[in-house]
Design an enzyme around this catalytic site. Sequence first.
Site, PDB file in Angstrom:
ATOM      1  N   GLU A 191      62.989 -48.778 -82.322  1.00 51.73           N
ATOM      2  CA  GLU A 191      64.343 -48.902 -81.797  1.00 51.73           C
ATOM      3  C   GLU A 191      64.601 -50.277 -81.180  1.00 51.73           C
ATOM      4  O   GLU A 191      65.672 -50.847 -81.355  1.00 51.73           O
ATOM      5  CB  GLU A 191      64.590 -47.813 -80.750  1.00 51.73           C
ATOM      6  CG  GLU A 191      66.057 -47.643 -80.424  1.00 51.73           C
ATOM      7  CD  GLU A 191      66.268 -46.687 -79.264  1.00 51.73           C
ATOM      8  OE1 GLU A 191      65.312 -46.002 -78.861  1.00 51.73           O
ATOM      9  OE2 GLU A 191      67.393 -46.642 -78.760  1.00 51.73           O
ATOM     10  N   ASP A 192      63.628 -50.821 -80.499  1.00 54.64           N
ATOM     11  CA  ASP A 192      63.882 -52.013 -79.681  1.00 54.64           C
ATOM     12  C   ASP A 192      63.240 -53.303 -80.173  1.00 54.64           C
ATOM     13  O   ASP A 192      63.433 -54.349 -79.564  1.00 54.64           O
ATOM     14  CB  ASP A 192      63.380 -51.773 -78.241  1.00 54.64           C
ATOM     15  CG  ASP A 192      64.162 -50.677 -77.541  1.00 54.64           C
ATOM     16  OD1 ASP A 192      65.287 -50.393 -77.982  1.00 54.64           O
ATOM     17  OD2 ASP A 192      63.646 -50.101 -76.576  1.00 54.64           O
TER      18      ASP A 192
END
Length: 492
Positions: free
Chosen positions: A62-63
């Site tokens: 996600e990051d």
Amino acid sequence: MTTKDSDRIKRAIEVATKAHEGQLRKTGEPYIIHPLAVKKILEEWGMDEDTIIAGILHDTVEDTDLTLDDIKKEFGESVAFLVDGVTKLSTARNGMRDIDTYLPATKDNFLRLMIALGDDIRVLIIKLADRLHNLRTLSALPPDKQKKIAKETLEVFAPLADRLNMGLLRVEMADLSFKYVNPKRFDELEKLIKKHNKSAEKSLARTEEEIKKALRKEKIKYKLSGRVKSVYSLHKKLAKHHQNMGEIYDLMALRIIVEDVTTCYLVLGIIHSLYTPMAGRIKDYIAKPKLNGYQSLHTTVITKDKHIVEFQIRTREMHEYAERGLAASFYYNEQKLTENYKKGKIEHLPTNLLWINELQMTAARLREGKKVDLKKLKLNLFADKIFVYTPKGDIIDLPAGALPLDFAYKLHSEIGDHVVGVKINGKMSNLNKKLEHGDVVEILTSKNQTPKQSWFGKIITPHARQRLRRALRLSDKQDIISNKSKRKSHKT
Ligand code: MN
């Protein structure tokens, strides 16, 4: 990194550290602190290696630039599946960043998502570890976010921990959150518990000695410890008993852990021969486990100096399971469970956790238009909630005791306002019928129907009440307008 980490785990730490390089947490620390803390929590819970690795990598897809494919290539399908699950769970609620738009309107969506992700319960376990660490470091966030995250934890994650019988986690999550949600009340109750415990200290010590003596006399091997009631559970219990402290009997409890089930009952007998048990306060959760699989004998007695003490008696295994729940099952069955844990192979899950698969399979079958015997289901995700289905298989959660109109208004006020009847599980029913877990509810509507004052007696949810009130106000206005125009027309 510790020396006992396997090569795969060491490699995962390397990969995650590199991926998160340069990122900081709100606390100002390097981001990698967080996945490493999640790793530690998962280790403490005794989770398997794949879960621990997925915990280390849980925020990378996600990051960071790391992709699911990278993870699959290096760590295998199972780890990739778990990371994907955690990512989906957080992207669906836009992570902590946009939590403002998330609560409470889409709580149901979140629940639904969780259920959908029940494919591998380990996804939920990683999510719980993730949330626990975020809660422990919540002080770094601005106050409004603190409150929102804490509230969400009380509403979703703590009940989930309870449903998985992860007692220690439930208590820690609930008390950490409650402190942010209602700091004044938290302090008040914490003081109350301390004061009460202080005043009962001597008496409790005496009781402990008496019990120990009696157990030694019977040559019973045991472990005895005191358990302090958590602040949040006292808060909830007081709310249930109209704030009457006199009705709280388990403020102080002594826990006795013994070798086997027979000894549990023997110890219960010994306690009752020493003290007077309170009527109606003996609970045999060994013969009849709670829905989350919790097992123990409970009894409340009046001690010789007139104090009220609850005893909890259980075996070591029951105790482990009460504190660590699902995680303990993984620990005990590590090999069996992790090797066989693939989609569909539900027979390897402990029987008291089949509800997750059950719920999920039911939804899937309904979506495929297949018939299912819903009466056989015993679903109870949260003690005070029921799950019912639309004919299309969407899951709607309602408070226990909800009626068809609550369901209808939950779907849409347009539907609620025009209800003429209801079919439950394919059969015509009526609006006074309480909905049950697993019911398939079909609302029949008509354009000509208008909301009725009498419907207030057929709803229990504040949401439905509010919708109905609004609908009645609107139709009142319309009546007045049409009456006025009628009078006018009479005059002319
Ligand atoms: Mn995280």
